[in-house]
Design an enzyme around this catalytic site. Structure first.
Site, PDB file in Angstrom:
ATOM      1  N   TYR A  98     -10.845  28.004  34.996  1.00 20.10           N
ATOM      2  CA  TYR A  98     -10.613  29.441  35.095  1.00 20.10           C
ATOM      3  C   TYR A  98      -9.606  29.759  36.186  1.00 20.10           C
ATOM      4  O   TYR A  98      -9.218  28.901  36.975  1.00 20.10           O
ATOM      5  CB  TYR A  98     -11.929  30.194  35.315  1.00 20.10           C
ATOM      6  CG  TYR A  98     -12.491  30.123  36.727  1.00 20.10           C
ATOM      7  CD1 TYR A  98     -13.084  28.954  37.213  1.00 20.10           C
ATOM      8  CD2 TYR A  98     -12.429  31.219  37.582  1.00 20.10           C
ATOM      9  CE1 TYR A  98     -13.609  28.897  38.496  1.00 20.10           C
ATOM     10  CE2 TYR A  98     -12.949  31.170  38.869  1.00 20.10           C
ATOM     11  CZ  TYR A  98     -13.541  30.006  39.326  1.00 20.10           C
ATOM     12  OH  TYR A  98     -14.045  29.946  40.599  1.00 20.10           O
ATOM     13  N   LYS A 114     -10.059  24.109  39.256  1.00 21.78           N
ATOM     14  CA  LYS A 114     -10.827  25.358  39.261  1.00 21.78           C
ATOM     15  C   LYS A 114     -11.728  25.361  38.023  1.00 21.78           C
ATOM     16  O   LYS A 114     -11.458  26.015  37.013  1.00 21.78           O
ATOM     17  CB  LYS A 114      -9.871  26.574  39.293  1.00 21.78           C
ATOM     18  CG  LYS A 114     -10.498  27.807  39.924  1.00 21.78           C
ATOM     19  CD  LYS A 114      -9.442  28.796  40.363  1.00 21.78           C
ATOM     20  CE  LYS A 114     -10.000  30.159  40.739  1.00 21.78           C
ATOM     21  NZ  LYS A 114     -11.020  30.184  41.774  1.00 21.78           N
ATOM     22  N   GLU A 155     -13.738  23.869  52.840  1.00 26.78           N
ATOM     23  CA  GLU A 155     -13.385  25.252  52.484  1.00 26.78           C
ATOM     24  C   GLU A 155     -14.658  26.058  52.467  1.00 26.78           C
ATOM     25  O   GLU A 155     -15.698  25.609  52.943  1.00 26.78           O
ATOM     26  CB  GLU A 155     -12.671  25.291  51.133  1.00 26.78           C
ATOM     27  CG  GLU A 155     -13.482  24.716  49.987  1.00 26.78           C
ATOM     28  CD  GLU A 155     -12.797  24.827  48.623  1.00 26.78           C
ATOM     29  OE1 GLU A 155     -11.908  25.674  48.455  1.00 26.78           O
ATOM     30  OE2 GLU A 155     -13.194  24.077  47.721  1.00 26.78           O
TER      31      GLU A 155
HETATM   32  N1  PDD Z   1     -12.409  31.919  44.148  1.00 29.33           N
HETATM   33  N2  PDD Z   1     -11.905  27.920  47.198  1.00 29.33           N
HETATM   34  C1  PDD Z   1     -12.823  28.218  46.261  1.00 29.33           C
HETATM   35  C2  PDD Z   1     -13.933  27.258  46.025  1.00 29.33           C
HETATM   36  C3  PDD Z   1     -12.710  29.410  45.527  1.00 29.33           C
HETATM   37  O1  PDD Z   1     -13.614  29.696  44.571  1.00 29.33           O
HETATM   38  C4  PDD Z   1     -11.642  30.305  45.805  1.00 29.33           C
HETATM   39  C5  PDD Z   1     -11.453  31.588  45.075  1.00 29.33           C
HETATM   40  C6  PDD Z   1     -10.718  29.952  46.801  1.00 29.33           C
HETATM   41  C7  PDD Z   1      -9.545  30.826  47.142  1.00 29.33           C
HETATM   42  O2  PDD Z   1      -8.498  30.706  46.199  1.00 29.33           O
HETATM   43  P1  PDD Z   1      -7.509  31.938  45.915  1.00 29.33           P
HETATM   44  O3  PDD Z   1      -6.924  32.344  47.210  1.00 29.33           O
HETATM   45  O4  PDD Z   1      -6.511  31.390  44.988  1.00 29.33           O
HETATM   46  O5  PDD Z   1      -8.352  33.042  45.313  1.00 29.33           O
HETATM   47  C8  PDD Z   1     -10.865  28.749  47.465  1.00 29.33           C
HETATM   48  C9  PDD Z   1     -12.268  33.048  43.267  1.00 29.33           C
HETATM   49  C10 PDD Z   1     -11.822  34.317  43.904  1.00 29.33           C
HETATM   50  C11 PDD Z   1     -13.519  33.174  42.418  1.00 29.33           C
HETATM   51  O6  PDD Z   1     -14.018  32.134  42.023  1.00 29.33           O
HETATM   52  O7  PDD Z   1     -13.956  34.283  42.114  1.00 29.33           O
END
Ligand code: PDD
Length: 287
Positions: free
Chosen positions: A33, A147, A179
């Site tokens: 996703y 992701k 993270e």
């Molecule tokens: N998640 N690390 C993880 C595990 C995440 O799920 C996300 C973001 C990030 C940050 O990535 P970005 O800056 O590209 O949003 C880092 C999204 C917002 C979610 O799962 O809803």
């Protein structure tokens, strides 16, 4: 206004969207996703999000069902059909519907789902005072750069934060920061912005890249290198970043104040740089 979603070639009301129970997303969590913010109806860093989507698809050996041009069209179509100048878009691709068998099905079309939700700005109190976080061991797999929709470890880790009245769980693996459960984490020490490297142990955040670019553009020294747990615990500032939360200051970690216990001076600067940068995107001609 009705929330309109996209499913396998059609835009339709959310209530009418149906996926068969044998979808491999439902059965195995077999899919990937993306979450993409849109400000004033302009998708933010769409090219970068689509690149990361391709990386995730490659990681699970799933063919990209759309070209970038088609994705641009779909994203534009979804934004236009939904309410709100600021939205966040959710794109979800699974390996499709097939008889339950772990092995990949042959010639099964992927399921493509997209939805849009309202994107609210951070509450002023949050910007003013930051958020509380806890730490936990990072017990996820070794492909956190994908992701994947199979988010059970992230869900359980994030719930630890909720149970503790905190906003995020900061993850530590083998004595180093990886993270957050749903965000990337930065540390400030002695005026230097520290970030873990983008490897298989964390999601390569789009907001993470923006923050490092803004730091470079505004002369904030930064270093991308493994961040030891002791550095995290002795940090002057800790930030979390994500597409839906932008940049937020973590002002308490495991019950102890981070630095002064209030958002630090570098956070204040970065928050402003980020808002200014967003504003330049919004001023671009309508997509
Ligand atoms: N998640 N690390 C993880 C595990 C995440 O799920 C996300 C973001 C990030 C940050 O990535 P970005 O800056 O590209 O949003 C880092 C999204 C917002 C979610 O799962 O809803």
């Amino acid at each position: 206004m009705v929330q309109i979603v996209y499913l396998n070639g059609a835009f339709l009301p959310l209530e009418e969207a149906r996926v068969p129970v044998l979808d491999r997303g439902f059965i195995f969590g077999d899919g990937v996703y993306e979450v993409i913010p849109a400000y004033s109806r302009h998708p933010f860093r769409l090219a970068e999000h689509l690149q990361r989507l391709q990386h995730s698809l490659d990681g699970i050996r799933l063919f990209n069902p759309h070209s970038d041009v088609e994705w641009h069209e779909l994203v534009r179509g979804l934004i236009a059909r939904n309410e709100g100048e600021d939205q966040y878009l959710y794109l979800h691709i699974t390996r499709g519907v097939a008889r339950r068998d772990h092995a990949f099905p042959q010639d099964t079309p992927p399921t493509v789902f997209m939805m849009s939700s309202p994107l609210a700005p951070a509450a002023p109190a949050l910007r003013e005072h930051g958020v509380v976080a806890i730490t936990a061991p990072d017990n996820r797999w070794l492909r956190c750069d994908i992701k994947a929709i199979s988010l059970l470890p992230n869900v359980l880790l994030r719930q630890l934060a909720v149970d503790a009245g905190a906003a995020e769980t900061v993850l530590l693996r083998d004595g180093f920061l990886s993270e957050g459960a749903a965000s990337n984490i930065f540390v400030v020490k002695d005026g230097v912005l520290l970030a873990p490297p983008k490897d298989h142990l964390m999601l390569p955040g789009i907001t993470y890249d923006v923050v490092l670019e803004l730091a470079a553009a505004h002369g904030i020294p930064s270093r991308v290198a493994p961040v030891a747990e002791s550095t995290l615990r002795g940090a002057d500032e800790i930030w979390l970043t994500s597409s839906t939360r932008e940049v937020q200051a973590i002002t308490r970690l495991d019950g102890s104040p981070v630095g002064t216990g209030e958002p630090g001076p570098l956070f204040r600067k970065m928050d402003q740089f980020y808002q200014d940068y967003k504003a330049t995107i919004m001023r671009q001609p309508s997509p």
